[in-house]
Write a protein that holds these residues in place. Structure first.
Motif, PDB file in Angstrom:
ATOM      1  N   ALA A 109       0.831  -1.212   0.000  1.00  0.00           N
ATOM      2  CA  ALA A 109       0.000   0.000   0.000  1.00  0.00           C
ATOM      3  C   ALA A 109       0.860   1.254   0.000  1.00  0.00           C
ATOM      4  N   VAL A 110       1.928   1.257   0.789  1.00  0.00           N
ATOM      5  CA  VAL A 110       2.844   2.416   0.822  1.00  0.00           C
ATOM      6  C   VAL A 110       3.509   2.597  -0.541  1.00  0.00           C
ATOM      7  N   ALA A 111       3.981   1.513  -1.120  1.00  0.00           N
ATOM      8  CA  ALA A 111       4.646   1.589  -2.425  1.00  0.00           C
ATOM      9  C   ALA A 111       3.695   2.128  -3.492  1.00  0.00           C
ATOM     10  N   LEU A 112       2.485   1.605  -3.517  1.00  0.00           N
ATOM     11  CA  LEU A 112       1.518   2.051  -4.527  1.00  0.00           C
ATOM     12  C   LEU A 112       1.095   3.501  -4.309  1.00  0.00           C
ATOM     13  N   ALA A 113       0.940   3.900  -3.061  1.00  0.00           N
ATOM     14  CA  ALA A 113       0.585   5.298  -2.776  1.00  0.00           C
ATOM     15  C   ALA A 113       1.688   6.244  -3.234  1.00  0.00           C
ATOM     16  N   LYS A 114       2.923   5.844  -3.013  1.00  0.00           N
ATOM     17  CA  LYS A 114       4.053   6.668  -3.446  1.00  0.00           C
ATOM     18  C   LYS A 114       4.073   6.796  -4.967  1.00  0.00           C
ATOM     19  N   ILE A 115       3.880   5.697  -5.654  1.00  0.00           N
ATOM     20  CA  ILE A 115       3.875   5.733  -7.119  1.00  0.00           C
ATOM     21  C   ILE A 115       2.695   6.551  -7.628  1.00  0.00           C
ATOM     22  N   LEU A 116       1.548   6.404  -7.008  1.00  0.00           N
ATOM     23  CA  LEU A 116       0.385   7.175  -7.423  1.00  0.00           C
ATOM     24  C   LEU A 116       0.630   8.672  -7.262  1.00  0.00           C
ATOM     25  N   ALA A 152      13.155  -7.427   3.255  1.00  0.00           N
ATOM     26  CA  ALA A 152      14.417  -6.677   3.270  1.00  0.00           C
ATOM     27  C   ALA A 152      14.386  -5.563   2.224  1.00  0.00           C
ATOM     28  N   ALA A 153      13.924  -5.865   1.029  1.00  0.00           N
ATOM     29  CA  ALA A 153      13.862  -4.852  -0.025  1.00  0.00           C
ATOM     30  C   ALA A 153      12.855  -3.755   0.324  1.00  0.00           C
ATOM     31  N   ALA A 154      11.716  -4.141   0.885  1.00  0.00           N
ATOM     32  CA  ALA A 154      10.701  -3.152   1.249  1.00  0.00           C
ATOM     33  C   ALA A 154      11.208  -2.212   2.340  1.00  0.00           C
ATOM     34  N   ILE A 155      11.948  -2.744   3.289  1.00  0.00           N
ATOM     35  CA  ILE A 155      12.544  -1.893   4.330  1.00  0.00           C
ATOM     36  C   ILE A 155      13.582  -0.977   3.699  1.00  0.00           C
ATOM     37  N   ARG A 156      14.441  -1.533   2.871  1.00  0.00           N
ATOM     38  CA  ARG A 156      15.499  -0.750   2.227  1.00  0.00           C
ATOM     39  C   ARG A 156      14.917   0.394   1.377  1.00  0.00           C
ATOM     40  N   GLU A 157      13.802   0.134   0.708  1.00  0.00           N
ATOM     41  CA  GLU A 157      13.196   1.143  -0.170  1.00  0.00           C
ATOM     42  C   GLU A 157      12.245   2.080   0.559  1.00  0.00           C
ATOM     43  N   GLY A 158      12.091   1.884   1.867  1.00  0.00           N
ATOM     44  CA  GLY A 158      11.276   2.793   2.659  1.00  0.00           C
ATOM     45  C   GLY A 158       9.790   2.501   2.636  1.00  0.00           C
ATOM     46  N   TYR A 159       9.406   1.313   2.203  1.00  0.00           N
ATOM     47  CA  TYR A 159       7.993   0.946   2.161  1.00  0.00           C
ATOM     48  C   TYR A 159       7.538   0.251   3.434  1.00  0.00           C
ATOM     49  N   LEU A 160       8.493  -0.154   4.259  1.00  0.00           N
ATOM     50  CA  LEU A 160       8.173  -0.931   5.438  1.00  0.00           C
ATOM     51  C   LEU A 160       9.178  -0.612   6.527  1.00  0.00           C
ATOM     52  N   ASP A 161       8.730  -0.625   7.742  1.00  0.00           N
ATOM     53  CA  ASP A 161       9.599  -0.468   8.903  1.00  0.00           C
ATOM     54  C   ASP A 161       9.672  -1.830   9.589  1.00  0.00           C
ATOM     55  N   GLU A 162      10.844  -2.158  10.112  1.00  0.00           N
ATOM     56  CA  GLU A 162      11.003  -3.458  10.764  1.00  0.00           C
ATOM     57  C   GLU A 162       9.986  -3.673  11.882  1.00  0.00           C
ATOM     58  N   SER A 163       9.534  -2.603  12.496  1.00  0.00           N
ATOM     59  CA  SER A 163       8.550  -2.754  13.577  1.00  0.00           C
ATOM     60  C   SER A 163       7.248  -3.387  13.071  1.00  0.00           C
ATOM     61  N   SER A 164       6.983  -3.292  11.782  1.00  0.00           N
ATOM     62  CA  SER A 164       5.796  -3.930  11.204  1.00  0.00           C
ATOM     63  C   SER A 164       5.894  -5.443  11.217  1.00  0.00           C
ATOM     64  N   LEU A 165       7.095  -5.949  11.458  1.00  0.00           N
ATOM     65  CA  LEU A 165       7.318  -7.390  11.503  1.00  0.00           C
ATOM     66  C   LEU A 165       7.281  -7.935  12.933  1.00  0.00           C
ATOM     67  N   ALA A 166       6.902  -7.076  13.875  1.00  0.00           N
ATOM     68  CA  ALA A 166       6.793  -7.514  15.269  1.00  0.00           C
ATOM     69  C   ALA A 166       5.839  -8.696  15.335  1.00  0.00           C
ATOM     70  N   GLY A 167       6.270  -9.711  16.036  1.00  0.00           N
ATOM     71  CA  GLY A 167       5.491 -10.932  16.124  1.00  0.00           C
ATOM     72  C   GLY A 167       6.158 -12.083  15.389  1.00  0.00           C
ATOM     73  N   LEU A 168       7.124 -11.737  14.529  1.00  0.00           N
ATOM     74  CA  LEU A 168       7.908 -12.789  13.884  1.00  0.00           C
ATOM     75  C   LEU A 168       9.063 -13.161  14.800  1.00  0.00           C
TER      76      LEU A 168
END
Length: 109
Positions: A23-30, A76-92
């Motif tokens: 969703a973040v990636a698509l919003a940025k592109i839009l 890893a790529a989504a974090i690197r490109e700024g689409y995701l923060d590692e905190s979103s993976l909490a629970g893994l």
């Protein structure tokens, strides 16, 4: 990394993180598309914008591969490109997070 098993709860965390990153990636592109479209003044620029969208779609389709064998790379790529923060993976568990962190360190190096 390809033979990692995912529990049902880990799959839920992964799906939420994946969907949020997409969703973040698509919003940025839009937003970029709208800004570029507002500047289009010639047919040539219009076709350039079409090519821009084609490249972005290919990148998104390549990056966001929801096979469990690929999620380490996707996250890893989504974090690197700024689409995701590692905190979103909490629970893994750490066994899922460490390979992602390793890929991020490798990409920085």
């Amino acid at each position: 990394m390809h033979d990692i098993k995912w529990s049902p709860s880990e799959k839920k965390v992964a799906r939420r993180a994946y969907e949020a990153a997409l969703a973040v990636a698509l919003a940025k592109i839009l937003a970029e598309f709208k800004a570029k479209a507002a500047q289009v003044a010639t047919p040539s620029e219009m076709w350039d914008l079409e090519e821009y969208l084609r490249r972005k779609r290919k990148h998104i389709d390549t990056l966001f591969d929801y096979r469990y064998s690929q999620l380490t790379f996707v996250f890893a790529a989504a974090i690197r490109e700024g689409y995701l923060d590692e905190s979103s993976l909490a629970g893994l568990p750490e066994e899922k997070l460490e390979p992602i962190r390793r890929l991020l360190r490798w990409a920085e190096g």
